[in-house]
Design a protein around this motif. Structure first.
Motif, PDB file in Angstrom:
ATOM      1  N   GLY A  32      16.837 -50.423  -9.954  1.00  0.00           N
ATOM      2  CA  GLY A  32      16.889 -50.454  -8.490  1.00  0.00           C
ATOM      3  C   GLY A  32      17.994 -51.334  -7.939  1.00  0.00           C
ATOM      4  N   LYS A  33      19.037 -51.540  -8.742  1.00  0.00           N
ATOM      5  CA  LYS A  33      20.154 -52.388  -8.313  1.00  0.00           C
ATOM      6  C   LYS A  33      20.826 -51.844  -7.052  1.00  0.00           C
ATOM      7  CE  LYS A  33      23.692 -52.215 -10.999  1.00  0.00           C
ATOM      8  NZ  LYS A  33      24.543 -51.372 -10.125  1.00  0.00           N
ATOM      9  N   GLU A  85      19.550 -50.206  -4.598  1.00  0.00           N
ATOM     10  CA  GLU A  85      18.735 -50.490  -3.414  1.00  0.00           C
ATOM     11  C   GLU A  85      18.906 -51.943  -2.990  1.00  0.00           C
ATOM     12  OE1 GLU A  85      16.171 -49.696  -0.233  1.00  0.00           O
ATOM     13  OE2 GLU A  85      17.236 -48.361  -1.589  1.00  0.00           O
ATOM     14  N   VAL A  86      18.915 -52.856  -3.953  1.00  0.00           N
ATOM     15  CA  VAL A  86      19.132 -54.271  -3.642  1.00  0.00           C
ATOM     16  C   VAL A  86      20.522 -54.470  -3.053  1.00  0.00           C
ATOM     17  CG1 VAL A  86      19.395 -56.576  -4.657  1.00  0.00           C
ATOM     18  CG2 VAL A  86      17.479 -55.111  -5.339  1.00  0.00           C
ATOM     19  N   VAL A  88      18.646 -57.775 -11.029  1.00  0.00           N
ATOM     20  CA  VAL A  88      17.525 -56.964 -10.556  1.00  0.00           C
ATOM     21  C   VAL A  88      16.736 -56.547 -11.788  1.00  0.00           C
ATOM     22  CG1 VAL A  88      16.819 -54.935  -9.245  1.00  0.00           C
ATOM     23  CG2 VAL A  88      18.924 -56.148  -8.631  1.00  0.00           C
ATOM     24  N   ALA A 119      13.259 -54.920 -13.705  1.00  0.00           N
ATOM     25  CA  ALA A 119      12.086 -54.049 -13.655  1.00  0.00           C
ATOM     26  C   ALA A 119      11.629 -53.808 -15.077  1.00  0.00           C
ATOM     27  CB  ALA A 119      12.421 -52.733 -12.967  1.00  0.00           C
ATOM     28  N   ASP A 165      12.594 -59.352  -8.745  1.00  0.00           N
ATOM     29  CA  ASP A 165      11.623 -58.475  -9.389  1.00  0.00           C
ATOM     30  C   ASP A 165      11.516 -57.184  -8.580  1.00  0.00           C
ATOM     31  OD1 ASP A 165       9.478 -57.258 -10.598  1.00  0.00           O
ATOM     32  OD2 ASP A 165       7.978 -58.625  -9.778  1.00  0.00           O
ATOM     33  N   ASN A 166      11.789 -56.057  -9.228  1.00  0.00           N
ATOM     34  CA  ASN A 166      11.709 -54.784  -8.520  1.00  0.00           C
ATOM     35  C   ASN A 166      10.624 -53.873  -9.077  1.00  0.00           C
ATOM     36  OD1 ASN A 166      12.306 -52.994  -6.519  1.00  0.00           O
ATOM     37  ND2 ASN A 166      14.123 -52.147  -7.487  1.00  0.00           N
ATOM     38  N   ASP A 167       9.572 -54.483  -9.600  1.00  0.00           N
ATOM     39  CA  ASP A 167       8.354 -53.740  -9.933  1.00  0.00           C
ATOM     40  C   ASP A 167       7.393 -53.825  -8.752  1.00  0.00           C
ATOM     41  OD1 ASP A 167       8.647 -52.651 -12.536  1.00  0.00           O
ATOM     42  OD2 ASP A 167       8.416 -54.641 -13.399  1.00  0.00           O
ATOM     43  N   LEU A 201       8.580 -51.250  -1.653  1.00  0.00           N
ATOM     44  CA  LEU A 201       9.822 -51.510  -0.924  1.00  0.00           C
ATOM     45  C   LEU A 201       9.688 -52.664   0.058  1.00  0.00           C
ATOM     46  CD1 LEU A 201      12.730 -50.756  -0.307  1.00  0.00           C
ATOM     47  CD2 LEU A 201      11.891 -49.059   1.339  1.00  0.00           C
ATOM     48  N   LEU A 255      10.064 -55.828  -1.785  1.00  0.00           N
ATOM     49  CA  LEU A 255      11.456 -55.991  -2.207  1.00  0.00           C
ATOM     50  C   LEU A 255      12.313 -56.462  -1.045  1.00  0.00           C
ATOM     51  CD1 LEU A 255      13.670 -55.628  -4.384  1.00  0.00           C
ATOM     52  CD2 LEU A 255      13.963 -53.286  -3.532  1.00  0.00           C
TER      53      LEU A 255
END
Length: 205
Positions: A13-14, A16-17, A130, A132, A174-176, A179, A182
């Motif tokens: 999810g890099k 998205e960050v 990032v 997960a 942490d992207n577990d 949204l 996050l």
């Protein structure tokens, strides 16, 4: 100016960050995007790649046939090294141009997928990873990107391990998480990055 290296495993999810940090005001320098730009039709970079690998790596419209080139270089470490010796200096030069155009108190975000693998952490003031779980990465690749499970596992295995990335991290996101969680975490990280950027600009760091 604060130079931040952003990285993460495939499917973590890099992107998205990165998008969220840009919304907050980060200046984004995307290594993948620049790597495509420096070998666009008409560029010296593309001419150098054609000279090294032959005109068969061009598509019908004169652009680089990436799948064909990839099939050549990823099967041969020496050829991959040749390609990297052409592209990496061009990417570095363009990245420095974009960085120099940023303001003195900017947070400059370098999105670098292979930061860990290529030992690039020392180039940045700090590194944001990032993170997960492998299960989350696999699910995103298969469900959201349409990747086969076999291909997804192979791509994940070709990258640095989760612990290797965490070892070089100054900040871990942490992207577990959903949204909204996050977004809250990214806002916290942005506050820390702007604090550090302001301190550097004032000569306090």
């Amino acid at each position: 100016m604060l130079k931040v290296g952003l990285t993460g495993g495939i499917g973590a999810g890099k992107s998205e960050v990165s998008r969220l940090l840009v919304e907050h005001g980060a200046v984004l320098i995307d290594a993948d995007r620049i790597a495509r730009e420096v070998v666009a039709p008409g560029t010296p970079g593309l001419a150098a790649v054609v000279e090294a690998f032959g005109p068969e790596i061009l598509a019908g419209d004169g652009s680089l046939d990436r799948p064909r080139l990839g099939s050549i270089v990823f099967a041969d470490p020496e050829k991959l090294a040749v390609l990297n010796s052409i592209v990496h200096p061009l990417v570095g030069e363009r990245s420095r141009e974009l960085e120099s155009a940023a303001s003195a108190d900017a947070v400059v975000l370098h999105d670098v997928p292979l930061l860990t693998e290529n030992g690039l952490a020392p180039l940045y003031d700090l590194v944001v990873v990032v993170d997960a779980s492998p299960e989350t990465q696999l699910d995103r690749l298969v469900r959201l990107r349409g990747t086969t499970e076999e291909d997804a596992r192979a791509r994940m295995a070709a990258q640095a391990g989760r612990e290797q990335r965490r070892e070089i991290a100054d900040i871990v996101i942490d992207n577990d998480v959903p949204l909204d969680a996050l977004e809250k975490r990214v806002a916290e990280v942005w506050a820390e990055l702007t604090r550090r950027a302001a301190a550097r600009s004032a000569g306090a760091e």
